[in-house]
Design a protein around this motif. Structure first.
Motif, PDB file in Angstrom:
ATOM      1  N   UNK A   1       0.906  -1.531   0.194  1.00 25.58           N
ATOM      2  CA  UNK A   1      -0.025  -0.025  -0.184  1.00 25.58           C
ATOM      3  C   UNK A   1       1.213   1.666   0.227  1.00 25.58           C
ATOM      4  N   UNK A   2       2.229   1.421   0.171  1.00 20.72           N
ATOM      5  CA  UNK A   2       2.912   2.413   1.068  1.00 20.72           C
ATOM      6  C   UNK A   2       2.450   3.557   1.653  1.00 20.72           C
ATOM      7  N   UNK A   3       1.766   3.145   2.869  1.00 22.38           N
ATOM      8  CA  UNK A   3       0.743   3.684   3.365  1.00 22.38           C
ATOM      9  C   UNK A   3       1.053   2.355   5.074  1.00 22.38           C
ATOM     10  N   UNK A   4       1.563   3.619   5.831  1.00 21.02           N
ATOM     11  CA  UNK A   4       1.005   3.628   7.450  1.00 21.02           C
ATOM     12  C   UNK A   4       1.204   4.152   8.224  1.00 21.02           C
ATOM     13  N   UNK A   5       1.747   3.711   9.325  1.00 21.02           N
ATOM     14  CA  UNK A   5       1.944   4.787  11.042  1.00 21.02           C
ATOM     15  C   UNK A   5       3.023   4.400  11.477  1.00 21.02           C
ATOM     16  N   UNK A   6       3.859   5.357  11.859  1.00 23.55           N
ATOM     17  CA  UNK A   6       4.563   5.208  12.338  1.00 23.55           C
ATOM     18  C   UNK A   6       4.748   6.220  14.024  1.00 23.55           C
ATOM     19  N   UNK A   7       5.254   5.469  15.163  1.00 23.95           N
ATOM     20  CA  UNK A   7       5.213   6.495  16.509  1.00 23.95           C
ATOM     21  C   UNK A   7       6.454   5.914  17.392  1.00 23.95           C
ATOM     22  N   UNK A   8       5.460   6.904  18.762  1.00 26.86           N
ATOM     23  CA  UNK A   8       6.301   6.224  19.622  1.00 26.86           C
ATOM     24  C   UNK A   8       4.574   6.829  20.991  1.00 26.86           C
ATOM     25  N   UNK A   9       5.255   5.534  21.837  1.00 21.77           N
ATOM     26  CA  UNK A   9       4.711   6.181  23.151  1.00 21.77           C
ATOM     27  C   UNK A   9       5.642   6.238  23.874  1.00 21.77           C
ATOM     28  N   UNK A  10       5.382   6.904  24.968  1.00 20.79           N
ATOM     29  CA  UNK A  10       6.076   7.504  26.344  1.00 20.79           C
ATOM     30  C   UNK A  10       5.462   7.372  27.515  1.00 20.79           C
ATOM     31  N   UNK A  11       5.385   7.404  28.616  1.00 19.59           N
ATOM     32  CA  UNK A  11       5.593   7.648  29.962  1.00 19.59           C
ATOM     33  C   UNK A  11       6.140   8.022  31.314  1.00 19.59           C
ATOM     34  N   UNK A  12       5.456   9.029  31.740  1.00 14.23           N
ATOM     35  CA  UNK A  12       6.230   9.495  32.707  1.00 14.23           C
ATOM     36  C   UNK A  12       6.303   8.868  34.522  1.00 14.23           C
ATOM     37  N   UNK A  13       5.935   7.797  34.504  1.00  5.15           N
ATOM     38  CA  UNK A  13       5.185   7.037  35.496  1.00  5.15           C
ATOM     39  C   UNK A  13       6.077   6.311  36.028  1.00  5.15           C
ATOM     40  N   UNK A  14       6.531   6.590  37.756  1.00  9.41           N
ATOM     41  CA  UNK A  14       7.420   6.061  38.232  1.00  9.41           C
ATOM     42  C   UNK A  14       7.949   3.792  37.901  1.00  9.41           C
ATOM     43  N   UNK A  15       9.506   3.504  37.444  1.00  9.43           N
ATOM     44  CA  UNK A  15       9.325   2.565  36.791  1.00  9.43           C
ATOM     45  C   UNK A  15       9.578   2.557  35.789  1.00  9.43           C
ATOM     46  N   UNK A  16       8.494   3.224  34.897  1.00  9.17           N
ATOM     47  CA  UNK A  16       8.818   3.147  33.249  1.00  9.17           C
ATOM     48  C   UNK A  16       7.251   1.794  32.875  1.00  9.17           C
ATOM     49  N   UNK A  17       7.387   1.615  31.818  1.00 10.93           N
ATOM     50  CA  UNK A  17       5.881   0.440  31.559  1.00 10.93           C
ATOM     51  C   UNK A  17       6.268  -0.730  32.000  1.00 10.93           C
ATOM     52  N   UNK A  18       5.034  -1.319  32.704  1.00 16.97           N
ATOM     53  CA  UNK A  18       5.823  -2.315  33.002  1.00 16.97           C
ATOM     54  C   UNK A  18       4.617  -3.369  32.030  1.00 16.97           C
ATOM     55  N   UNK A  19       5.144  -4.435  32.122  1.00 15.93           N
ATOM     56  CA  UNK A  19       4.804  -5.881  30.438  1.00 15.93           C
ATOM     57  C   UNK A  19       3.069  -5.624  30.637  1.00 15.93           C
ATOM     58  N   UNK A  20       2.311  -5.698  31.369  1.00 13.89           N
ATOM     59  CA  UNK A  20       0.351  -5.536  31.194  1.00 13.89           C
ATOM     60  C   UNK A  20       0.422  -4.264  30.744  1.00 13.89           C
ATOM     61  N   UNK A  21       1.153  -3.239  30.570  1.00 13.30           N
ATOM     62  CA  UNK A  21       0.728  -1.718  29.981  1.00 13.30           C
ATOM     63  C   UNK A  21       1.567  -1.818  28.414  1.00 13.30           C
ATOM     64  N   UNK A  22       2.506  -2.906  28.102  1.00 10.57           N
ATOM     65  CA  UNK A  22       3.399  -2.886  26.562  1.00 10.57           C
ATOM     66  C   UNK A  22       2.263  -3.914  25.981  1.00 10.57           C
ATOM     67  N   UNK A  23       1.847  -4.449  26.713  1.00 11.19           N
ATOM     68  CA  UNK A  23       0.716  -5.974  26.294  1.00 11.19           C
ATOM     69  C   UNK A  23      -0.519  -5.155  26.092  1.00 11.19           C
TER      70      UNK A  23
END
Length: 450
Positions: free
Chosen positions: A145-167
């Motif tokens: 298709x030549x189409x799509x998205x690229x992006x990022x997630x960021x958090x300021x939570x202590x300890x960062x992203x947990x596995x459950x949030x990443x899932x």
């Protein structure tokens, strides 16, 4: 509480997915989809403080649309414009996106520690925002298709992203991609019509004015401009130099006429027709004429800058003529049943074309009719009366005086803003230009998103 202990509700995530499906069915635009998605993710308890999403677009003027969501501040939207002359790849070469793409990765995660040196320059900005964890990703809308998205997630939570949030983020990413793809396709149709027909005409076609004869009679301030000696240029310098010069000419002179109520309705060889639709009374006609005249001043200044640059490179000036008029025009579809064009027609269009032609006779770059000068007001100098073909009586023709050609501070600022690029726009340009020497332009997004 440590974020690794945060419980992510599957039921609330399902609600977000359901909303995305309904948004796609409703034909919501991309901004609505992204804004609603980010706000609902945050409301569902995901500890996000920043989301960035860019979507590739099949658009003659833009490579992509970018959206940045900040918690409590909403979404900002930016278009990433194609610019073959931009050659500053360093910023993007040092970015997480480039690392992800060049290593053919689907995801890139980095936990950020303010006490350690930043792996990528962008991390310095994120650390100032308190970001503790960052995940970048690429999501294709289809292999070809030549189409799509690229992006990022960021958090300021202590300890960062947990596995459950990443899932949870991985789970919801596909639902976002489906809804975004539908919105991109809808935006594509709008982009194509707007780019080729103009904003007003494009909306009319999308609203159903698609049959021969559909249209109406409107009143408008009319602008017709033309590049001089283009035939000589094409014969002397060749096709590519001619095309490059013509595009420089359009960039300089035409851009101001697509702002402040104006619309470039059609390009006619090496010229164009712009309209400023207005009501039939004096006040709206005056507003339209003043807006057109402000654009003339900006266009004149931009042409002066273009020619200054050309002279520095030993090139001849690009000369031009502009005709200005006010009148009633027929605005709609003409042509064959299965091949139409949407434009303005009628006596007033013919008259503004002939006014533009008189710039050759008088060796003046701008000539207006008495009606335009009357509505516009200000400083005008009468040249005389001319018999325009198809017009029964002679018409008075005028040129703007010195006072009428002086840019005010607001117009000068607006003229400069037409060329201003955001930092986010430059990021997309940097990636494309860092790859352009190795790959044809049409393959860039295919590789980027596969």
């Amino acid at each position: 509480m440590n974020i690794n202990e945060t419980n992510v509700s599957v039921h609330l995530l399902d609600r977000v997915s359901n909303w995305l499906q309904q948004a796609a069915l409703n034909g919501e635009n991309l901004e609505t989809v992204v804004t609603g998605f980010c706000e609902r993710l945050a409301a569902a308890g995901l500890p996000l403080n920043r989301v960035h999403l860019s979507f590739s677009m099949l658009h003659p003027l833009y490579d992509a649309l970018g959206f940045t969501w900040l918690r409590g501040q909403g979404v900002t939207v930016e278009g990433y414009r194609a610019d073959p002359n931009d050659d500053k790849p360093d910023r993007f070469l040092l970015s997480p996106y480039y690392y992800l793409l060049s290593n053919n990765l689907d995801h890139l995660r980095r936990q950020l520690d303010p006490t350690t040196p930043s792996e990528f320059p962008i991390f310095d900005d994120l650390k100032e925002m308190g970001v503790t964890d960052y995940i970048a990703f690429v999501q294709s809308f289809g292999e070809t298709s030549g189409q799509g998205m690229i992006g990022s997630w960021s958090t300021d939570a202590h300890g960062g992203f947990g596995d459950n949030v990443i899932e949870a983020l991985l789970r919801i990413q596909n639902s976002l991609a489906v809804a975004a793809k539908m919105a991109v396709l809808g935006k594509l149709a709008d982009n194509m019509l707007t780019t080729y027909l103009g904003e007003n005409a494009g909306k009319r076609v999308l609203s159903g004015q698609t049959r021969r004869g559909d249209g109406e009679t409107i009143r408008a301030a009319l602008v017709m401009a033309d590049m001089r000696q283009s035939t000589v240029l094409a014969e002397k310098e060749g096709r590519q130099v001619y095309i490059d010069t013509l595009n420089q000419f359009f960039d300089a002179i035409a851009t101001p006429f697509s702002r402040n109520g104006g619309e470039i309705l059609s390009f006619l060889g090496d010229g164009f027709l712009a309209v400023y639709p207005c009501g039939r009374h004096r006040d709206p006609s005056q507003v339209a004429s003043l807006a057109a005249m402000a654009a003339v001043r900006q266009a004149t200044a931009r042409m002066a800058e273009l020619n200054d640059g050309r002279r520095r490179h030993g090139l001849a000036d690009v000369k031009y003529g502009i005709g200005l008029h006010v009148g009633n025009v027929m605005f709609g579809n003409v042509g064959l049943n299965d091949r139409l064009t949407f434009s303005a027609f009628g006596a007033a269009v013919n008259e503004v074309e002939r006014l533009q032609g008189l710039t050759k006779k008088y060796s003046k770059p701008i000539i207006a009719s008495q009606s335009f000068a009357t509505y516009c007001g200000g400083d005008w100098v009468t040249l005389g009366q001319e018999k325009l073909r198809g017009v029964g009586q002679k018409v008075t023709v005028l040129v703007p005086g010195e006072a009428n050609m002086k840019l005010d501070n607001g117009e000068a600022t607006q003229g400069r803003s037409l060329e201003t690029r955001s930092e986010a726009e430059q990021v997309m340009l940097l990636y494309r230009n860092s790859k352009k020497k190795a790959e044809p332009r049409e393959l860039l997004w295919n590789k980027l998103l596969q």
